[in-house]
Design an enzyme around this catalytic site. Sequence first.
Site, PDB file in Angstrom:
ATOM      1  N   HIS A  72       0.779  -0.799   0.494  1.00 16.55           N
ATOM      2  CA  HIS A  72       0.010  -0.113   0.306  1.00 16.55           C
ATOM      3  C   HIS A  72       0.794   1.417   0.192  1.00 16.55           C
ATOM      4  CE1 HIS A  72      -4.032  -1.526   1.479  1.00 16.55           C
ATOM      5  NE2 HIS A  72      -3.480  -2.164   0.127  1.00 16.55           N
ATOM      6  N   PRO A 292      -4.931   0.504  18.535  1.00 17.68           N
ATOM      7  CA  PRO A 292      -4.524   0.030  17.553  1.00 17.68           C
ATOM      8  C   PRO A 292      -4.628   1.344  15.650  1.00 17.68           C
ATOM      9  CG  PRO A 292      -6.290  -0.346  17.666  1.00 17.68           C
ATOM     10  CD  PRO A 292      -5.307   0.101  18.720  1.00 17.68           C
ATOM     11  N   LYS A 296       0.960   0.266  14.990  1.00 23.40           N
ATOM     12  CA  LYS A 296       2.003   0.472  15.564  1.00 23.40           C
ATOM     13  C   LYS A 296       2.589  -1.112  16.411  1.00 23.40           C
ATOM     14  CE  LYS A 296       3.784   4.140  13.401  1.00 23.40           C
ATOM     15  NZ  LYS A 296       4.295   3.508  11.846  1.00 23.40           N
ATOM     16  N   TYR A 384       4.319   6.941   9.945  1.00 21.42           N
ATOM     17  CA  TYR A 384       3.353   5.831   9.183  1.00 21.42           C
ATOM     18  C   TYR A 384       3.948   4.509   9.171  1.00 21.42           C
ATOM     19  CZ  TYR A 384      -1.423   3.270   8.027  1.00 21.42           C
ATOM     20  OH  TYR A 384      -2.224   2.342   8.413  1.00 21.42           O
TER      21      TYR A 384
END
Length: 390
Positions: A72, A292, A296, A384
Amino acid sequence: MRTSVGIIGAGPAGLLLAHLLRQAGIENVVLENRTRDYVEHRQRAGVLEQNTVDVLRSSGAGERMDRLGLRHDGIELRFAREGHRVDFPSHTGGRSVMVYAQTEVVKDLIAISEQQGGTIRFEAEALAIEKADTGSPLIRYRHEGAEHTLECDIVVACDGFHGIGRQSMPQSLLRTWSHEYPFAWLGILADVPPSCDELIYANHERGFALHSMRSPQVSRLYLQVAPDEDLNAWPDDRIWAELDARFELPGWSLEHGPITEKGITPMRSFVAEPLRYGRLFLAGDAAHIVPPTGAKGLNLAAADATLLAAAIIQAHDKGDESLLDAYSETALRRVWRAEHFSYFMTTMLHRDPHADDFAHRLQLSNLRYIASSEAAAASLAENYVGLPVG
């Protein structure tokens, strides 16, 4: 029984550490109090940072991930009935994430251990860690109805929040910080192809929702609910109706399908310091918990294992313990950054039942800033996909 490194817990941290040490020729034994079937099927995280992907590949554990995982390159932030994509590669020098379930990572690492002659003892309950402040720590454990002793050079506790690892450290040495969130996640697995190509994080007046996936045929979705929510009050039709409402976007629709699993996950943050006492080291959920929202938890466990493996290998091969001495401080710098990012994502996207509409307007302002600012989008993207390990 004797080994170089005794590892408590066959989750991602323990299994990856054992694998990396085995690759370097360092003997180790993993003790896991659950059955193999339980460990291989407990649903957990599903997004791997670039660092986690890299270490699995470089250590020879990434073949099935590369074959079945879904790369992704961004996420969608959905709010005020608008969708805004945050692109990862353009903000991070080409880095991305991989959607590949923790259950599959665990299966891969167990299979490789079997192939390479590693030692994992399932249904082996760790009872006590003794002599941690000496050069010869040991683990007392129960397996197949009898008590045994595992003598080690180093003990690594990857045994989760409720394990004995953290409890075996002197309470006068240990400091902890925690934060409880006033909401939880109702999560489902559904046999339906995902309705999106990348994860959708939705901020809605009815509460947060997340659209993720496990494969091209299986969707993973979440709804914000109360911490004491009764799962029986959520039949399938109600879940789909609520997801429809929170993901509402003109011209977009959510595909429905059979729900195969549902459960409620509490939301909390937790950090323990230090991560070392003598020859006892903490890693993974034994040391820290994150909500969540920032994806991580698994990745922090993998980072801990990567740091510890490098430190143990250096000490074993060169007699240099400088990395072992620095492990706690080095790991905790990354842990606190991940804690902050997870808190940021969680508080920006969820509706706090105790907050007023002013707070919600601030959330929307923050989301619009990320959607319109390259600098803000870059900050979210680099956190991220994962900051450097070490």
